[in-house]
Design an enzyme around this catalytic site. Structure first.
Site, mmCIF file in Angstrom:
data_model
loop_
_atom_site.group_PDB
_atom_site.id
_atom_site.type_symbol
_atom_site.label_atom_id
_atom_site.label_comp_id
_atom_site.label_asym_id
_atom_site.label_seq_id
_atom_site.Cartn_x
_atom_site.Cartn_y
_atom_site.Cartn_z
ATOM 1 N N GLU A 1 120.094 22.456 121.024
ATOM 2 C CA GLU A 1 118.757 22.780 120.493
ATOM 3 C C GLU A 1 117.863 21.533 120.430
ATOM 4 O OE1 GLU A 1 121.373 22.214 118.756
ATOM 5 O OE2 GLU A 1 120.879 21.295 116.822
ATOM 6 N N HIS B 1 124.198 18.806 120.614
ATOM 7 C CA HIS B 1 123.178 19.701 120.055
ATOM 8 C C HIS B 1 122.248 20.202 121.154
ATOM 9 C CE1 HIS B 1 123.684 19.112 115.660
ATOM 10 N NE2 HIS B 1 124.285 18.009 116.056
ATOM 11 N N CYS C 1 128.419 21.346 117.041
ATOM 12 C CA CYS C 1 128.615 20.351 115.988
ATOM 13 C C CYS C 1 129.454 20.944 114.854
ATOM 14 C CB CYS C 1 127.258 19.855 115.509
ATOM 15 S SG CYS C 1 127.320 18.390 114.505
#
Ligand SMILES: Nc1ncnc2c1ncn2[C@@H]1O[C@H](COP(=O)(O)OP(=O)(O)O)[C@@H](O)[C@H]1O
Ligand SMILES: [Mg+2]
Lengths: 229, 740, 84, 84
Positions: free
Chosen positions: A205, A203, A86
């Site tokens: 995560e 993302h 990002c």
């Protein structure tokens, strides 16, 4: 093996990376404040998402001049694994560690949603645990994720396999409607020539626990850890 | 035009101060105020800051409970959730600024409520937005709605607090006065909650954050006035938000609070430096002396009056321990934030403001902050109720094509999918969002525990208009029901009360009744009020909005694995309805969208019945037998069933359902009787579900089965078959067509 | 004092959806005669430097290093004298 | 053909967080002589209209109605002849 998670003023995904590293994959990690001048002691670097310096002027434009970035560039040139997600991707592009630039989404709005990305290159420390063409279900969250590179650059990247992920439909087709932001050739992630620096808009995560709906991001973490070990 | 401005009756009136209030000021000071002091009193005693019209009514709200650590009176409420953790939450309105400049008004609203949360030591982890706009077919309505949503996204995304839910409703009644209510929740170790109070004579008073400019001077008084023609001229007061600086403030303040250097801290919100100074002094029973010459400024030539009244955003005031100044300043330097010692705590209880060597204002802090006027305003039952209560809805024709009615309702902006809004918000940051927007309530896991939180914002202005007492009750009930449908036990509420001018007896009556209804419902559900906000003067050219209480409800899941969602999960599951459908069409979305009527009585709410239904639903979820749970509200059962079919993020599932009952078909399908929840279970669990319902005394009927490519609704004299694709299209595009 | 007015625009080859949207927004307001619209940035810097030659060099460098991204953008600027 | 170059800037009294941040970004790059920085928008419209007087009126109206937000922004523009 210790992972450094960079923190710029305005970064916000660093806690989420720390959570996945510490609580899910159980790898040692530490935060690296942007005013530091060294990344000694880290074997892998993550540039997380957020709005470094408010993303004012252009995303990542001011952050790339943070003191720590000289050390990051050196680390990358020496072949150390570096991944930017990002805003981290945007910073790596601005810093010239990755080719191209990220522009405002074609829809002119922010988009936070689940997408699918197709693995186009397994030849990086982060994607080595993925199968060829493997599809990942993973969230995006950005207003400026439209990947752009000049036609010559793009051709060279294609030739060298620097395109790492493309947005795709749930059944793996790279189509216009699977493209959430207008990126050229549906590009969601790229690498440098050497392959040790990777940037992607999604993302990973946020896709690391079944409770949150997907674990497809985990192989990226595991690949990096394995490389260094 | 320095401080010498003469205090004339006109000047006093232009500050919105009545002659009685002025006499009170003279009494407190023992003399006439100067210009700066007049400004200070005018903002502190504005409706927005002093709650002068609402206070007597708010006293009736229950605020105590076993888990309440802090009720109303601080920047936000605090609730104990076990495991050594507390949650801190509050809701605020930013209606007037959002009408003047939709993007910045909404953005600074988000910034303001976030500051209220981290001021108390909690890390803000979630936002909800509750929005009311005029019709989106109208360019002005679209401009306001688009700007507000973009502003919430622009600020919330950049500052890094996910917006995990909210609601949106559209009506002509909000065309001249949109509502923007934002809820924020944070989490903190229970032992480390900070309060907004000064203490310890000699301790330094420190100003932190953005520089002061002329923004928003008289913002608080603006929020205390109805819009008249020409109020667009007030535009220079518009504030611009800087989410980047706010993010730095969050991190720096939380870092500071982990040390042992602070005494108290407060954000500078409405009435800026004025409010933070006198409130911190008053709460701490001390005085504060500040020197305006030290206040960082963005503009030149500002007079003390302007510095004291500025509402520049992203600023905090804190009191540190004497001798620890260096550590405090060091942390702010790390984060590149301005931090300046601007004064000291004193013993004399005075708010003393100097400019260089000269005293420019000197007011006893406690009376300024606490002894503002309190009004017991006239109240009168509005005349329109005579008509609406008597409206005879039984003579309305029942539409012949009920399936088409359903399609039309699904596409109406109040009911249609809000995806076009919430996909603009980061709603996943912090990796907690177990249930994303799009179900009855958002569910967040609490890291480091097995627990979860469910959050919902609800309120129905039309109901409250037609019966303020029931409207207040229904808002609390619906919010609680939503949280229960997600698998959580309702804990506590915050609220925003959006009304017209309190100077009109009819409005005041609506307000009092709505608060009374909320209070009764909160007592019934055991969900105390931990704080909130009152926004009066929501009118344009004499037309008030619907009286709109918005409830922000927080519920707790002991086990996050019990989080439930509203959509059907599998073919063959059995569909049940908890609760009963009565002949109630008053105030419904159906009546408005199909018949163009906003009349009748809203659905009656029986608090015992509501409790039984919620208890049964929660018990069934906790027993692990519920596959989906969805509350039937706007648009009635038919809409709720359609949502169960098509609102899931993945596959759509049809259903075949038979509705029995003596009520007319349109009421059966689209009536909004309260206390109803649709659940689905596997066939093997059907008996257990019925047993759970019986144990809790909740009515429970089997409606049908999940499966197929259509939603089939059968009943006496009607049968509708609607292909899933049609339902989905209507529902998915209803809002996007208007917002893009 | 000197003021630098800097114009940063997207290269012609880069799609400008914002420009397109403004153009169609104008069209829906009845301004149908707009054939093209591009949206860029306009920065105004007030400089301490008083020597135009040196100022020019500095601004050039600011643009190259920070204010514009050569992958996607072009810039131009002009200096003018303003009252201190 | 005519081209309108339009400058939209925040009013002086309105906070410009972007400008502030760019200014401190420049300072950390060593450009400490920048005393103020404001960031605005720069629009370039190509117009079908060929009469400068009428074009001026149209652009004025476009700015008022759409291109600038009168609550917080100001605008200015100039027209120039370009090759069709
Ligand atoms: N509708 C309400 N319900 C319960 N408490 C309220 C309500 N409105 C305001 N309060 C409480 O009254 C107190 C006074 O609010 P205050 O802090 O002065 O204003 P602000 O909302 O601007 O921070 C706060 O604790 C607030 O939570
Ligand atoms: Mg407050």
């Amino acid at each position: 093996m210790r992972v450094g998670v960079l923190v710029f003023p305005g970064t916000w995904s660093h806690q989420d990376f720390a959570h996945v590293l510490g609580d899910v994959v159980r790898s040692p990690w530490g935060f690296v404040w942007h005013k530091e001048r060294s990344v000694a002691g880290y074997d892998c670097l993550i540039l997380p998402g957020g709005f470094a310096h408010g993303d004012y002027l252009r995303c990542g434009a001011i952050a790339r001049f943070s003191p720590v970035m000289e050390a990051v560039v050196r680390f990358a040139k020496e072949g150390g694994p570096v991944i930017g997600s990002c805003n981290g991707f945007q910073i790596l592009c601005e810093a010239g560690l990755l080719p191209g630039a990220l522009l405002r989404n074609t829809c002119l709005q922010y988009r936070c949603q689940w997408v699918h990305i197709r693995t186009e290159n397994r030849n990086t420390p982060f994607t080595r645990r993925l199968a060829p063409g493997q599809l990942l279900r993973i969230p995006i969250s950005h207003g400026e994720g439209r990947y752009y590179a000049a036609p010559e650059t793009l051709a060279a990247m294609r030739a060298r396999g620097q395109i790492v992920f493309r947005y795709a439909t749930a059944d793996g087709r790279v189509t216009a409607e699977a493209n959430p932001n207008g990126s050229l050739e549906n590009i969601a992630g790229v690498s440098n020539e050497a392959g040790n620096v990777v940037g992607l808009m999604p993302h990973p995560e946020r896709a690391a626990e079944a409770l949150l709906g997907s674990q497809d991001g985990l192989p990226l973490f595991l690949g990096a850890i394995q490389t260094v070990r | 035009m320095r401080e010498s401005k003469a205090i004339t009756p006109d000047l006093i009136a232009s500050h919105g101060i009545s002659s009685e209030e002025y006499a009170r000021i003279q009494g407190i000071l023992g003399r006439d105020p100067n210009f700066t002091e007049l400004g200070i009193f005018s903002v502190m005693w504005s409706e927005h800051c002093s709650y002068k019209s609402s206070r007597v009514h708010l006293k009736g709200l229950p605020t105590q409970g076993p888990c309440i650590l802090q009720g109303p009176g601080e920047n936000a409420g605090v609730v104990d959730i076990g495991d050594g953790l507390a949650i801190v939450f509050k809701m605020e309105s930013h209606n007037h600024p959002s009408f003047i400049e939709p993007y910045q008004g909404a953005a600074t609203g988000v910034g303001g409520i976030i500051r209220d949360i981290f001021t108390m030591g909690a890390r803000p982890i979630a936002l909800l937005d509750s929005l009311r706009f005029g019709p989106l077919g109208d360019p002005k309505g679209r401009y306001v709605a688009g700007g507000v949503v973009a502003g919430i996204a622009g600020y919330g995304n950049a500052v890094g607090v996910p917006t995990v839910g909210g609601e949106l409703f559209v009506s002509e009644r909000y065309a001249g006065n949109p509502l923007v209510n934002v809820f924020c929740l944070g989490i903190a170790p229970k032992e480390r909650i900070w309060l907004a109070r000064a203490g310890g004579a000699g301790n330094p008073v420190i100003y932190v954050g953005a520089k002061t400019g002329r923004d928003g001077i008289h913002g608080a008084t603006m929020a205390s006035e109805a819009f008249a023609e020409g109020s667009e001229e007030r535009r220079p007061t518009v504030q611009v938000g800087d989410p980047f600086r706010e993010k730095l403030l969050i991190e720096a303040c939380l870092e500071l609070m982990a040390q042992d250097v602070l005494v108290g801290i407060q954000d500078m919100g409405a009435a800026g430096l004025t409010c933070s100074t006198c409130e911190m002094a008053s709460r701490g029973g001390v005085g504060i002396e500040i020197d305006l010459a030290k206040v960082p400024r963005r503009e030149t030539g500002m007079i003390p009056y302007e510095v004291m009244l500025s509402e520049s955003q992203e600023r905090m005031l804190l009191v540190a321990k004497r001798g620890r100044e260096a550590e405090v300043l060091q942390i702010f330097r790390k984060w590149d934030l301005d931090a300046v010692i601007i004064g000291r705590v004193t013993e004399d209880g005075m708010m003393r403001v100097k400019e260089g060597g000269q005293v420019v204002a000197e007011i006893p802090a406690h009376p300024l902050a606490e002894d503002g006027p309190v009004y017991r305003r006239c109240m009168a039952r509005p005349d329109y109720l005579q008509e609406t209560e008597r409206a005879d809805l039984s003579c309305l024709p029942v539409p012949r094509r009920l399936g088409e009615v359903l399609i039309q309702l699904l596409g109406s902006p109040g009911i249609a999918s809000k995806l076009p809004v919430w996909r603009q918000y980061d709603h996943m940051l912090f990796c907690n969002s177990v249930v994303e927007p799009g179900s009855d309530a958002a569910v967040l896991r609490i890291q480091g525990t097995r627990k979860g939180l469910a959050l919902s914002a609800d309120g129905n202005g039309r109901y409250t208009y037609l019966d303020p007492y029931e409207g207040g009750k229904l808002a609390v009930a619906e919010a609680a029901r939503n949280v229960v449908c997600a698998g959580a036990r309702p804990l506590a509420i915050t609220n925003c009360l959006n009304f017209g001018s309190p100077e009109r007896p009819e409005i005041m009556w609506q307000f009092a009744e709505a608060v009374r209804g909320m209070a009764d419902a909160c007592r019934a559900f055991g969900t105390p009020v931990t704080g909130g906000n009152v926004s009066f003067y929501n009118e344009t050219l004499g037309t008030a909005i619907f009286p709109t209480p918005i409830i922000g409800m927080v519920g707790l899941l002991e086990d996050i694995r019990h989080a439930a969602t509203q959509w059907f999960k599998a073919e063959g599951d059995v569909i049940y309805l908890f609760g009963e459908t009565r002949d109630e069409l008053g105030g419904s979305e159906y009546l408005k969208v199909i018949h163009g009527l906003e009349t009748g009585r809203p659905p009656r709410l029986d608090l015992d019945r509501e409790r039984a239904v919620q208890a049964a639903c929660l018990a069934a979820i906790q027993a692990g037998i519920v596959r989906s749970a969805h509350d039937a509200a706007d648009g009635g059962l038919a809409v709720a069933l359609a949502e169960c079919c098509v609102s899931g993020p993945e596959a759509r599932l049809g259903a075949i359902v038979e509705l029995r009952g003596e009520v007319r078909p349109d009421a059966l399908l689209f009536g909004e009787s309260a206390s109803r929840i649709l659940v689905s279970v596997t066939p093997a669990d059907a008996d257990r579900l019925e047993a759970v319902a019986a144990t809790h005394g909740a009515p429970c009927v089997r409606l049908g089965k999940v499966g197929g490519e259509e939603l089939i609704l059968k009943g006496r004299g009607f049968e509708c078959r609607l292909p899933l694709a049609r339902l989905h299209d209507a529902w998915a595009t209803g809002l996007s067509q208007l917002l893009e | 004092m000197l003021e630098a007015q800097i114009y940063v625009t997207l290269k012609r080859s880069v799609l400008d959806p914002q420009g397109e949207t403004v153009k169609s927004g104008l069209a829906s307001l009845g301004f149908t005669g707009v054939e093209d619209c591009r949206v860029g940035k306009f920065l105004v810097l007030t400089l301490g430097e008083t020597d135009p030659e040196r100022a020019r060099g500095q601004v050039e460098e600011m643009c190259r290093r920070l204010l514009a991204n050569p992958v996607i953008e072009e810039y131009r600027f002009q200096l003018r004298e303003v009252a201190g």
